[in-house]
Design a protein around this motif. Structure first.
Motif, PDB file in Angstrom:
ATOM      1  N   ILE A  37      -5.855   1.042   4.812  1.00 39.08           N
ATOM      2  CA  ILE A  37      -5.078   0.418   3.732  1.00 39.08           C
ATOM      3  C   ILE A  37      -4.654  -0.993   4.127  1.00 39.08           C
ATOM      4  O   ILE A  37      -4.736  -1.934   3.334  1.00 39.08           O
ATOM      5  N   GLY A  41      -6.249  -0.526  -4.399  1.00 44.49           N
ATOM      6  CA  GLY A  41      -7.520   0.110  -4.719  1.00 44.49           C
ATOM      7  C   GLY A  41      -8.068  -0.335  -6.058  1.00 44.49           C
ATOM      8  O   GLY A  41      -9.276  -0.573  -6.211  1.00 44.49           O
ATOM      9  N   GLY A  81       0.840  -1.184   0.000  1.00 45.64           N
ATOM     10  CA  GLY A  81       0.000   0.000   0.000  1.00 45.64           C
ATOM     11  C   GLY A  81       0.883   1.245   0.000  1.00 45.64           C
ATOM     12  O   GLY A  81       1.956   1.249   0.593  1.00 45.64           O
ATOM     13  N   ASP A 137      -2.629   4.775  -2.794  1.00 44.44           N
ATOM     14  CA  ASP A 137      -3.906   4.388  -2.199  1.00 44.44           C
ATOM     15  C   ASP A 137      -4.577   5.534  -1.455  1.00 44.44           C
ATOM     16  O   ASP A 137      -5.787   5.514  -1.253  1.00 44.44           O
TER      17      ASP A 137
END
Length: 241
Positions: free
Chosen positions: A118, A170, A77, A99
């Protein structure tokens, strides 16, 4: 969260480094801090973290270039933490695969909450390998649609012609949701429910990034249609293997 997360922070401001690391430590995370992009890149070769928090104003590399490298080379992330608060910078950071984006000055508690979100999302992606997609209880690992294949275990999107992308967390969330419900209109609320991030306002930006990868003409998409006033729809059939 099921476990303590390893967080890499690259920030050349000592005061901000201390504030962020102290707050994340207080909530159970392990934090390693770096002043330059080169130090971060070297550490990534030794151990991969769950999340990298990246300042854009680094002494040795443009932070956006570092974000680009992280989202293409490492399955981690990425959160941008920056004094640049212009809309173009925020949109560009998200389009590159970050993200989340937090502007300075910031509330440390919000930064922790977004980091936790995240981490939860990455854990959810990892559990995709054990998710039941159908009544036969099989665990599919590859989704085939149009002339594309999505490998869930590696988050790799591969075209029949050989073109290949590694998705961000994402992008993976949104594309998986569309692939599970092909030819059905999914509203933004439905996508957000399964995105598991209370602070995320970037559904449209992430959808744009996916379209740039899979569409022949992203400005006139055929595979992922926008149904105005309703949401998005994947127009292709999907076969799970």
């Amino acid at each position: 969260m099921s476990q303590q997360a390893l967080i890499y922070l690259v920030e050349d401001d000592a005061d901000i480094t201390e504030l962020v690391s102290r707050e994340l430590n207080r909530y159970g995370h392990k934090v390693r801090c770096f002043r330059t992009g080169a130090q971060l890149t070297s550490a990534l070769r030794q151990q991969q973290p769950q999340v990298c928090i990246v300042d854009l104003g680094l002494p040795d590399i443009d932070g956006l270039e570092l974000v680009r490298q992280l989202t293409t080379r490492e399955e981690v992330g990425v959160m941008i933490l920056s004094g640049r608060d212009s809309l173009p910078d925020r949109v560009l950071g998200l389009e590159l695969g970050a993200d989340d984006y937090i502007s300075k000055p910031f509330d440390p508690r919000e930064l922790v909450a977004r980091t936790n979100s995240i981490v939860r999302r990455l854990e959810k992606n990892a559990r995709l390998q054990t998710t039941t997609f159908g009544p036969d209880k099989d665990v599919p690992s590859v989704a085939c649609f149009a002339d594309w294949q999505l490998e869930c275990a590696t988050l790799t999107l591969r075209k029949d012609s050989g073109e290949e992308f590694v998705l961000s967390a994402g992008e993976m969330d949104l594309l998986i949701r569309l692939l599970k419900y092909p030819r059905q209109i999914l509203s933004r609320d439905q996508l957000l429910k399964h995105h598991d991030e209370a602070f995320d306002r970037s559904i449209d930006v992430r959808m744009s990034r996916i379209r740039k990868k899979i569409e022949d003409d992203p400005k006139s998409p055929r595979l992922i249609k926008t149904i105005y006033g309703m949401g998005y729809m994947l127009t292709s059939d999907v076969q799970w293997k």
